[in-house]
Design an enzyme around this catalytic site. Structure first.
Site, PDB file in Angstrom:
ATOM      1  N   ASP A   1       0.863  -1.162   0.000  1.00 17.83           N
ATOM      2  CA  ASP A   1       0.000   0.000   0.000  1.00 17.83           C
ATOM      3  C   ASP A   1       0.906   1.221   0.000  1.00 17.83           C
ATOM      4  OD1 ASP A   1      -1.647   2.145   0.549  1.00 17.83           O
ATOM      5  OD2 ASP A   1      -2.808   1.114   2.096  1.00 17.83           O
TER       6      ASP A   1
ATOM      7  N   TYR B   1      -8.582  16.539 -10.196  1.00 21.73           N
ATOM      8  CA  TYR B   1      -7.798  15.741 -11.129  1.00 21.73           C
ATOM      9  C   TYR B   1      -6.733  16.592 -11.816  1.00 21.73           C
ATOM     10  CZ  TYR B   1      -6.900  12.551 -15.081  1.00 21.73           C
ATOM     11  OH  TYR B   1      -6.315  11.729 -16.013  1.00 21.73           O
TER      12      TYR B   1
ATOM     13  N   LYS C   1      -2.701  15.911 -11.288  1.00 23.71           N
ATOM     14  CA  LYS C   1      -1.853  15.525 -12.411  1.00 23.71           C
ATOM     15  C   LYS C   1      -0.796  16.588 -12.715  1.00 23.71           C
ATOM     16  CE  LYS C   1      -3.540  11.483 -13.334  1.00 23.71           C
ATOM     17  NZ  LYS C   1      -2.726  10.252 -13.077  1.00 23.71           N
TER      18      LYS C   1
ATOM     19  N   THR D   1      -8.125   0.363 -20.139  1.00 27.74           N
ATOM     20  CA  THR D   1      -7.931  -0.327 -18.861  1.00 27.74           C
ATOM     21  C   THR D   1      -9.219  -1.031 -18.462  1.00 27.74           C
ATOM     22  OG1 THR D   1      -8.645   1.544 -17.518  1.00 27.74           O
ATOM     23  CG2 THR D   1      -6.311   1.466 -18.139  1.00 27.74           C
TER      24      THR D   1
END
Length: 279
Positions: free
Chosen positions: A72, A170, A174, A205
């Site tokens: 993790d 987001y 990024k 994906t």
């Protein structure tokens, strides 16, 4: 065929998706690949198929040596133990691919909402299981790479120039990933260590395919396989002059043309263009 049989690599977040595609292609080139993630055996993230055990087996079947490590990357002690293990077993690390990304967990219709309607835990996932995870792994492997006076760190990010990525959390996360790897490039330059960013295009994906199937839509024709990203990473890792690219940001479609590789179906998808205007 590019030969990476002497390469020791670590691909984070490789249970499935882009991480798996990268790991398998590195295996095809003969590399030893540590693959990490939280999904082991029947315990998978949000029930999405794919585990690090399966990915490691695919790496070995492809011709490399796959080593699965449950990790993790939001747990600093687990990451430190992982890096210690690599150093104990091989004494070096030639390639780190910072791919781990928990930002899509809990994905729902709110993803593209205005920032004032975004759940705060989305920000936390994108930064803790994304930006911070990249930073933590990089800072722990940096001493090894500095000591060997070489190595390549690849950050997997997303974007298209100054275009807004469609979601404030987001877009911010990024952009931070990009800036992180550029800053590391600056500080690692005296040691001959390369740090750069790769932008996949629209990738098929497991999560993406499931999302389109759930609403009955077809994937865009421009969509490419996770292995296409892997072939970009292999090309960079095999490039003796990759250090000249340090601090750069590169689209997979552009790299395919520069290094002359194709997707698994023989096509060469165009570099991805975001359909949004610059901020």
């Amino acid at each position: 065929m590019r030969d990476l049989s002497e390469t020791v690599a670590l691909v984070t977040g490789a249970s499935r998706g882009v991480g798996r595609g990268i790991a398998v292609e590195l295996g095809t080139a003969g590399a030893t690949v540590y693959v990490t993630g939280r999904s082991v055996d029947d315990d998978t993230t949000e029930g999405v198929p794919g585990t690090v055990t399966e990915t490691a087996e695919l790496v070995t079947e492809a011709g490399g040596e796959g080593i699965a490590v449950a990790c993790d990357h939001t747990d600093d002690e687990q990451v430190a133990a992982l890096v210690d293990r690599i150093e104990d077993e091989h004494g070096r690390l030639d390639l780190l691919v910072n791919n781990v990304w928990g930002g899509y967990e809990g994905h729902d219709e709110t993803f593209g909402f205005p920032f004032w309607k975004q759940p705060i835990d989305r920000w936390d996932r994108m930064f803790d299981a994304g930006v911070r995870a990249h930073f933590t792994t990089s800072r722990l492997v940096a001493p090894m790479m500095r000591a060997q006076q070489g190595g390549l760190i690849v950050g997997i990010s997303a974007g298209d120039g100054e275009k807004f990525r469609g979601s404030v959390p987001y877009d911010t996360a990024k952009t931070a990933v990009d800036r992180l790897h550029q800053g590391m490039a600056y500080e690692l330059e005296p040691d001959g260590v390369t740090s750069l960013v790769v932008y996949p295009g629209f990738t098929r994906t497991e999560r993406v395919v499931a999302a389109f199937e759930s609403v009955g839509d077809d994937l865009p024709e421009s969509a490419h396989s996770p292995e296409f990203v892997g072939r970009a990473v292999v090309a960079l890792a095999a490039d003796e002059d990759v250090f000249t690219r340090t601090g750069g940001i590169f689209k997979v479609g552009d790299l395919a043309r520069e290094y002359d590789f194709t997707d698994t179906d023989g096509s060469q998808p165009e570099p991805y263009d975001l359909p949004t205007d610059p901020v």
